[in-house]
Design an enzyme around this catalytic site. Structure first.
Site, mmCIF file in Angstrom:
data_model
loop_
_atom_site.group_PDB
_atom_site.id
_atom_site.type_symbol
_atom_site.label_atom_id
_atom_site.label_comp_id
_atom_site.label_asym_id
_atom_site.label_seq_id
_atom_site.Cartn_x
_atom_site.Cartn_y
_atom_site.Cartn_z
ATOM 1 N N TYR A 92 0.868 -1.154 0.011
ATOM 2 C CA TYR A 92 -0.017 0.086 0.010
ATOM 3 C C TYR A 92 0.671 1.108 -0.130
ATOM 4 O O TYR A 92 1.761 1.389 0.747
ATOM 5 C CB TYR A 92 -1.070 0.181 1.188
ATOM 6 C CG TYR A 92 -2.153 0.843 1.264
ATOM 7 C CD1 TYR A 92 -3.226 0.569 0.617
ATOM 8 C CD2 TYR A 92 -1.959 2.034 2.125
ATOM 9 C CE1 TYR A 92 -4.208 1.545 0.659
ATOM 10 C CE2 TYR A 92 -2.893 3.083 2.064
ATOM 11 C CZ TYR A 92 -4.330 2.727 1.354
ATOM 12 O OH TYR A 92 -5.331 3.560 1.293
ATOM 13 N N SER A 187 1.395 -7.618 1.821
ATOM 14 C CA SER A 187 0.351 -6.756 2.204
ATOM 15 C C SER A 187 -0.707 -6.465 1.349
ATOM 16 O O SER A 187 -1.330 -7.616 0.890
ATOM 17 C CB SER A 187 1.080 -5.654 2.793
ATOM 18 O OG SER A 187 0.141 -4.686 3.605
ATOM 19 N N GLN A 188 -0.697 -5.327 0.731
ATOM 20 C CA GLN A 188 -1.717 -5.234 -0.576
ATOM 21 C C GLN A 188 -1.091 -5.959 -1.596
ATOM 22 O O GLN A 188 -2.297 -6.569 -2.125
ATOM 23 C CB GLN A 188 -1.511 -3.648 -0.934
ATOM 24 C CG GLN A 188 -2.310 -3.437 -2.146
ATOM 25 C CD GLN A 188 -2.187 -2.071 -2.501
ATOM 26 O OE1 GLN A 188 -3.094 -1.116 -2.282
ATOM 27 N NE2 GLN A 188 -1.111 -1.588 -3.062
ATOM 28 N N ASP A 273 0.795 -9.179 14.091
ATOM 29 C CA ASP A 273 0.413 -8.123 13.035
ATOM 30 C C ASP A 273 -0.948 -7.500 13.289
ATOM 31 O O ASP A 273 -1.817 -7.799 13.151
ATOM 32 C CB ASP A 273 0.445 -8.873 11.570
ATOM 33 C CG ASP A 273 0.490 -8.101 10.466
ATOM 34 O OD1 ASP A 273 0.256 -7.052 10.482
ATOM 35 O OD2 ASP A 273 0.581 -8.644 9.420
ATOM 36 N N HIS A 303 3.950 -6.329 11.186
ATOM 37 C CA HIS A 303 3.764 -6.662 9.549
ATOM 38 C C HIS A 303 4.765 -6.780 8.896
ATOM 39 O O HIS A 303 4.789 -6.983 7.592
ATOM 40 C CB HIS A 303 3.147 -5.314 9.305
ATOM 41 C CG HIS A 303 2.165 -5.391 8.028
ATOM 42 N ND1 HIS A 303 1.664 -6.442 7.779
ATOM 43 C CD2 HIS A 303 2.237 -4.523 6.878
ATOM 44 C CE1 HIS A 303 0.999 -6.345 6.447
ATOM 45 N NE2 HIS A 303 1.468 -5.024 5.925
#
Length: 322
Positions: A92, A187-188, A273, A303
């Protein structure tokens, strides 16, 4: 932060309460069909990045709505025949960066295609170069609520479509082996890779790391970290729109794409996370339809997940597939 989500034994059995819309498959079939009405127009321009072992190409192709999307293709300099293809999606706020960055996958003898994420590329890293020309109704700053008024308008409809088209563009280069295509990201990028895993049926492997965009009903109420928090802050102002927002998000929940994914898959989750809570990651992992799947769990990580240790795990794992 100590452990805050479900215990690991409960995570291994956890299932999301998110319900796929009845027209989920029709919505995505229609979306992709409409975008394929535009010529893919994949272009690969050589770039002098000052490298001797990797050749880099500046890529453009037509994504959602025919909009131009950028990317990099990195190839081993000695490639004379098609090599396995790794398509990567980004976290992101990040963009494709600079041509000399991230040489890992090309150094492993594979083609590496990295997709620029439309409208992003200003939050970290070396920047991006792909605009998002589509406007939206009122939204909270960030990307999570852009167009959340309706599935047809939602930001990730454009991004997920771009990602499918990115696979098609990367496969069109003569030195990439389309039959050995892997998608991955963190992640994203992990959430996008799950979506692509559910939309592209002939991938050989999918590797989402600490994936975002999973199990929206739980994620948006469990963590107060961004980006999920953007949804709550939007609804704090737009009172009474919770049902409408969750309906839109249900078309983009990685849990539902996972239920359609059949390729071998390697997930990762970190038990501390708070950005992408482990239960949301396990929701997607447990929904993954393919039987050849595994998840690496990092007990005391946030994360950042498994970091370089997980990169090594992916390198070992991919030897069996690409």
């Amino acid at each position: 932060m100590a452990l805050f989500d479900l215990p690991l034994d409960e995570l291994r059995d956890y299932r999301s309460d998110s319900v796929a819309p009845e027209d989920f498959d029709d919505f995505w079939a229609r979306t992709l069909e409409e975008s394929r009405e535009f010529d893919l127009d994949a272009r690969f321009e050589p770039v002098d990045a000052g490298l001797s072992t990797v050749h880099v190409y500046d890529v453009s192709f037509a994504g959602f709505g025919g909009h131009p999307v950028k990317g990099w293709l990195r190839l081993p300099a000695d490639a004379k025949e098609p090599v396995p293809l790794v398509v990567e999606f980004l976290g992101y706020g990040g963009g494709r960066g600079l041509p000399h960055e991230d040489l890992l996958w090309a150094s492993s003898g594979r083609a590496h295609f990295v997709m620029d994420t439309r409208g992003q590329g200003s939050g970290w890293g070396g920047g991006g170069g792909t605009a998002d020309p589509v406007g939206s109704a009122p939204a909270y700053p960030g990307f999570m609520t852009r167009g959340i008024d309706a599935p047809e308008n939602y930001y990730y409809r454009r991004v997920f479509t771009d990602a499918v088209r990115a696979v098609e563009a990367a496969r069109s280069h003569p030195l990439t082996d389309a039959s050995r295509t892997v998608v991955l990201g963190g992640s994203q990028g992990g959430g996008i890779s799950i979506a692509v895993g559910g939309l592209v049926p002939d991938l050989v492997a999918v590797a989402p790391d600490v994936p975002f965009l999973c199990d929206f009903p739980r994620a948006t109420t469990l963590t107060d970290r961004h980006p999920y928090r953007e949804v709550g802050l939007y609804l704090r102002t737009h009172r009474g729109r919770t049902e409408e927002a969750l309906r839109t998000l249900s078309y983009f929940d990685a849990v539902h794409f996972a239920a359609r994914g059949r390729a071998p898959a390697l997930f990762s989750a970190a038990l501390e996370d708070q950005t992408c809570p482990p239960s949301t990651v396990f929701a997607a992992f447990n929904a993954w339809a393919g039987s050849d799947k595994a998840i690496e769990v990092y007990d005391f990580n946030d994360h950042e997940g498994g970091g370089p240790q997980h990169v090594a795990a992916k390198l070992r794992w991919l030897r069996s597939y690409a």
